[in-house]
Design an enzyme around this catalytic site. Structure first.
Site, mmCIF file in Angstrom:
data_model
loop_
_atom_site.group_PDB
_atom_site.id
_atom_site.type_symbol
_atom_site.label_atom_id
_atom_site.label_comp_id
_atom_site.label_asym_id
_atom_site.label_seq_id
_atom_site.Cartn_x
_atom_site.Cartn_y
_atom_site.Cartn_z
ATOM 1 C CG ASN A 4 38.600 37.436 48.013
ATOM 2 O OD1 ASN A 4 38.604 37.183 46.807
ATOM 3 N ND2 ASN A 4 37.525 37.279 48.766
ATOM 4 C CD1 TRP A 5 43.007 41.156 44.526
ATOM 5 C CD2 TRP A 5 43.423 40.466 42.433
ATOM 6 N NE1 TRP A 5 44.356 41.318 44.277
ATOM 7 C CE2 TRP A 5 44.636 40.907 43.008
ATOM 8 C CE3 TRP A 5 43.441 39.985 41.120
ATOM 9 C CZ2 TRP A 5 45.847 40.874 42.314
ATOM 10 C CZ3 TRP A 5 44.651 39.947 40.424
ATOM 11 C CH2 TRP A 5 45.836 40.397 41.025
ATOM 12 C CE LYS A 6 35.440 40.579 48.781
ATOM 13 N NZ LYS A 6 34.386 40.772 49.738
ATOM 14 C CG HIS A 87 34.660 34.598 50.644
ATOM 15 N ND1 HIS A 87 33.546 35.398 50.592
ATOM 16 C CD2 HIS A 87 35.690 35.391 51.021
ATOM 17 C CE1 HIS A 87 33.897 36.638 50.927
ATOM 18 N NE2 HIS A 87 35.191 36.656 51.185
ATOM 19 C CD GLU A 89 31.857 38.291 49.039
ATOM 20 O OE1 GLU A 89 32.603 38.018 48.093
ATOM 21 O OE2 GLU A 89 32.069 39.241 49.822
ATOM 22 C CD GLU A 158 37.045 36.477 55.108
ATOM 23 O OE1 GLU A 158 37.768 37.437 54.851
ATOM 24 O OE2 GLU A 158 36.296 35.944 54.261
ATOM 25 N N GLY A 164 33.367 43.755 53.851
ATOM 26 C CA GLY A 164 32.959 44.800 52.914
ATOM 27 C C GLY A 164 32.036 45.842 53.523
ATOM 28 C CB SER A 203 36.210 46.075 57.238
ATOM 29 O OG SER A 203 34.988 45.911 56.532
ATOM 30 N N GLY A 224 39.921 42.039 51.419
ATOM 31 C CA GLY A 224 39.164 42.236 50.186
ATOM 32 C C GLY A 224 39.454 43.602 49.592
ATOM 33 N N GLY A 225 38.586 44.563 49.898
ATOM 34 C CA GLY A 225 38.652 45.897 49.288
ATOM 35 C C GLY A 225 40.038 46.527 49.300
HETATM 36 C C1 PEP Z 1 36.922 39.317 51.982
HETATM 37 O O1 PEP Z 1 36.501 39.424 50.842
HETATM 38 O O2 PEP Z 1 37.275 38.198 52.381
HETATM 39 C C2 PEP Z 1 36.982 40.497 52.822
HETATM 40 C C3 PEP Z 1 37.390 40.345 54.063
HETATM 41 O O3 PEP Z 1 36.615 41.693 52.267
HETATM 42 P P1 PEP Z 1 36.816 43.139 52.908
HETATM 43 O O4 PEP Z 1 38.268 43.226 53.357
HETATM 44 O O5 PEP Z 1 36.508 44.095 51.803
HETATM 45 O O6 PEP Z 1 35.908 43.260 54.074
#
Ligand code: PEP
Length: 246
Positions: A4-6, A87, A89, A158, A164, A203, A224-225
């Site tokens: 997930n590049w957000k 998600h 967010e 999640e 994040g 994470s 994500g990251g």
């Molecule tokens: C996400 O955006 O769904 C996510 C899990 O981010 P991260 O891996 O950065 O925690």
């Protein structure tokens, strides 16, 4: 394994990332990218290797006067095959509700997208031991009117406090919730929990991927990251593939 590049990456850096990974041929792992919406049209032009892609969100209607939204029909027309839905967010920053998600799941199916429904509790909900209740409500409120479910659906657990933040759910915490999700799904519809892929997100990195993905109840990851750096994402894909192989 979904990246997930957000709201990150510009066309050049996105192309460099996917093309750096285009020679990867994991045997058991499907790689998915979720770029921000304006990049969707480029994805089909770039060399993704065996990877596929989708959107980070869709609107529930196929077309019309909905400024700023994107339709499942358009995502599909651009070559997308998946969409993230719900998600955390989207839920916390943009007020998305489970009832809206129900309509979005229907829209995804109508246009041949596989929805990845994201669920998970906040820190406050976990600390007050309400996480099972919250997750059950999220599942019921977004799925109960869709039964029986006969179209493809993926779940992503999640925990919001792990997204994040660098904090990952422990293996025990993640497995316990994945098993709970399966039991809720099985109660909703015979066998649904056993046949549904459930991803873990929060994470994930190359250091913790092995212990998470070696659990039989964790079918993959939403990253994500670490999905923004080709070396990190490559390592996570390899680790997952080894886990599935073993
Ligand atoms: C996400 O955006 O769904 C996510 C899990 O981010 P991260 O891996 O950065 O925690």
């Amino acid at each position: 394994m979904a990246g997930n590049w957000k709201m990150n990456l510009l066309p050049n850096s996105a192309q460099t990332l996917v093309e750096a990974l285009s020679n990867e041929k994991p045997q058991h792992t499907q790689v998915l990218y979720f770029p921000s919406a304006p990049l969707l049209g480029c994805m089909a032009q770039w060399n993704l290797g065996k990877a596929q892609f989708g959107s980070q969100n869709i609107y529930s209607q196929s077309s019309g006067a909905f400024t700023g939204e994107i339709s499942a029909e358009l995502v599909h027309a651009l070559g997308g095959q998946f969409t993230l839905l719900g998600h955390s967010e989207r839920r916390t920053l943009f007020g998305e509700t489970s009832a809206q998600l129900q309509d979005k799941i229907v829209a995804a199916w109508k246009h041949q997208l596989t929805p990845i429904l994201c669920i998970g509790e906040t820190l406050e909900e976990r600390e007050s031991a309400r996480h099972f209740e919250v997750i059950q409500h999220q599942l019921l409120d977004s799925l109960k009117k869709l039964l029986p479910i006969t179209s493809p659906l993926i779940l992503a657990y999640e925990p919001v406090w792990a997204i994040g933040t660098g904090k990952t759910a422990s293996v025990d915490q993640a497995v316990e919730v994945h098993q709970f999700i399966r039991s809720v799904l099985n109660e909703l519809q015979l066998g649904l929990g056993d046949s549904t892929s459930i991803l873990y997100g929060g994470s994930v990195n190359a250091g913790n991927a092995g212990e998470l993905f070696s659990q039989s109840d964790i079918d993959g990851g939403l990253v994500g990251g670490a999905s923004l750096k080709s070396e990190d994402f490559r390592s996570i894909i390899h680790i997952q593939d080894q886990c599935l192989h073993g």
